[in-house]
Design an enzyme around this catalytic site. Structure first.
Site, PDB file in Angstrom:
ATOM      1  N   ASP A  17      38.782  36.854  32.691  1.00 19.10           N
ATOM      2  CA  ASP A  17      38.061  36.402  33.886  1.00 19.10           C
ATOM      3  C   ASP A  17      36.683  37.051  33.971  1.00 19.10           C
ATOM      4  OD1 ASP A  17      39.451  38.856  34.403  1.00 19.10           O
ATOM      5  OD2 ASP A  17      39.077  38.602  36.541  1.00 19.10           O
ATOM      6  N   GLU A  64      41.301  40.553  36.021  1.00 16.91           N
ATOM      7  CA  GLU A  64      40.953  41.982  35.967  1.00 16.91           C
ATOM      8  C   GLU A  64      39.919  42.308  37.032  1.00 16.91           C
ATOM      9  OE1 GLU A  64      38.643  45.577  34.763  1.00 16.91           O
ATOM     10  OE2 GLU A  64      37.912  43.552  35.095  1.00 16.91           O
TER      11      GLU A  64
HETATM   12 ZN   LIG Z   1      35.257  43.927  32.544  1.00 18.97          ZN
END
Ligand SMILES: [Zn+2]
Length: 386
Positions: free
Chosen positions: A74, A136
């Site tokens: 992401d 993340e």
């Molecule tokens: Zn990163």
């Protein structure tokens, strides 16, 4: 596909954390599958995001041990940013490749994926694993799902390299991150009738000031670790909402605060100080005005600090292969998934192409020279498993 073709493909997927990442994951899965490598996917609750874990077995078919190359899929949003070129089209200018995620951290994934054919051709005695995670950037949400899945399937590894952009320096320690949302609930009233209300904004403000006092205490009295750019635990309130009208005492106020703890400092101990103040001082005072007053604090995201030893095998190996000089290992303030891998018993360091200063901004880029250094590094890492 070579590194650049892979990076172009990966950047082309708008995997901003609020979006699904399945297009990217399926593309990687299919490309690996075409080379005879099976992927294992672990999904989020909604089923529209997945982690991918794939093992490139050793020559004798061994799948246990070896090293994990890990990165998140992401990226942060481009909302409100002015880019010189389309953020989701990889664009070269002056030896740099521009695009959202070029540095953080599709560059590392591109290098790793481009080297899969070479990794497969090496007569390795140990496996290599690829670990791609989701979410993340919103607080390391996907990696714990993948780690639980690895544990359940009995997958073991000797080490892990998380390829966050470090300029190919080896990072052996970083702070933890802990994000909390606090909801303060009081009682609304016409603002001319203050004794009838319980002002949620005012009580939230008291708590925020208390949180700031805690921050000042860590700043002024430590503990300190000189190798970090901010050498103490930081605490800060970054979002607030409350009230509905200028003439109404606000019933609700909500704010979000975070702290980034040094390794060795327990996040629970820090949070306990906030909660003790709420329990012993703030709430009793609110309840004298309104019995139904409430303060609810919820943890939104948490990622543990990383504290690997510079002497650990993985630290020594990566340091030697990345061409870093002894004693050059760094500690950084930003959190990564490395702390989670480390906590799961997999010795982990952070080392990847590009620089954190170039991440998250408009015109994010990775220098081609950084990708080449990473290519050389991963080739040597593969050879070290022969
Ligand atoms: Zn990163």
């Amino acid at each position: 596909m070579d590194t650049r073709a892979w990076l172009q493909t990966l950047v082309g997927f708008d995997t901003t954390s609020r979006n699904a990442n399945m297009g990217l994951i399926e593309t990687v899965r299919d490309a690996l599958s075409a080379q005879g490598v099976q992927s294992h996917l672990s999904y989020n609750v909604g089923g529209n995001k997945a982690n991918l874990f794939a093992t490139l077995p050793a020559q004798d078919g061994q799948t246990q041990g070896g090293i994990i190359l890990s990165g998140h899929t992401d990226v942060v949003p481009v909302d409100g940013q002015t880019w010189q070129s389309d953020p989701f089209t990889l664009t070269e200018r002056d030896g740099k490749l521009y695009g959202r995620g070029a540095a953080d951290m599709k560059g590392y994934l591109a290098v790793a994926l481009a080297q899969v054919p070479a990794f497969l051709a090496m007569p390795r005695s140990k496996p290599l694993h690829l670990a791609l995670s989701y979410d993340e950037e919103v607080g390391c949400v996907g990696a714990p799902v993948m780690l639980a899945d690895l544990k359940a399937r009995g997958v073991r590894a000797d080490g892990c390299v998380v390829g966050e952009p470090t300029g190919m320096r080896v990072v052996v320690a970083h702070k933890g991150i802990n994000v909390f949302t606090c909801k303060v609930h009081g009682r609304a009233a016409h603002s001319s009738l203050t004794p009838q209300g319980c002002n949620a904004i005012e009580y939230a403000a008291r708590l925020i000031c208390r949180i700031r006092d805690l921050a000042d205490q860590y700043r002024d009295h430590g503990p300190y670790e000189a190798l970090y750019d901010v050498p103490y635990t930081s605490v800060t309130t970054n979002l607030i909402q409350g009230g509905i009208a200028v003439n109404t005492i606000p019933q609700d106020c909500q704010f979000t605060y975070e702290f980034r703890n040094l390794p060795g400092m327990s996040p629970e101990t820090i949070q306990a100080q906030v909660e003790a103040y709420v329990r012993d001082e703030l709430l009793p005072r609110m309840r004298r005005e309104f019995e139904g007053a409430a303060v609810d604090i919820r943890c939104d995201a948490r990622a543990p600090a990383l504290e690997a030893s510079e002497q650990a095998a993985i630290s020594q190996l990566v340091q030697a292969l990345a061409g870093a000089r002894a004693g050059e290992a760094a500690k950084v303030a930003y959190a990564t998934e490395a702390g989670l891998f480390h906590q799961a018993g997999i010795p982990t360091v952070v080392c990847g192409p590009g620089h954190i200063e170039q991440a998250h901004k408009a015109d994010e880029y990775v220098a081609i020279e950084q990708l080449q250094r990473c290519e050389a590094f991963l080739a040597k890492l593969g050879q070290s498993l022969i």
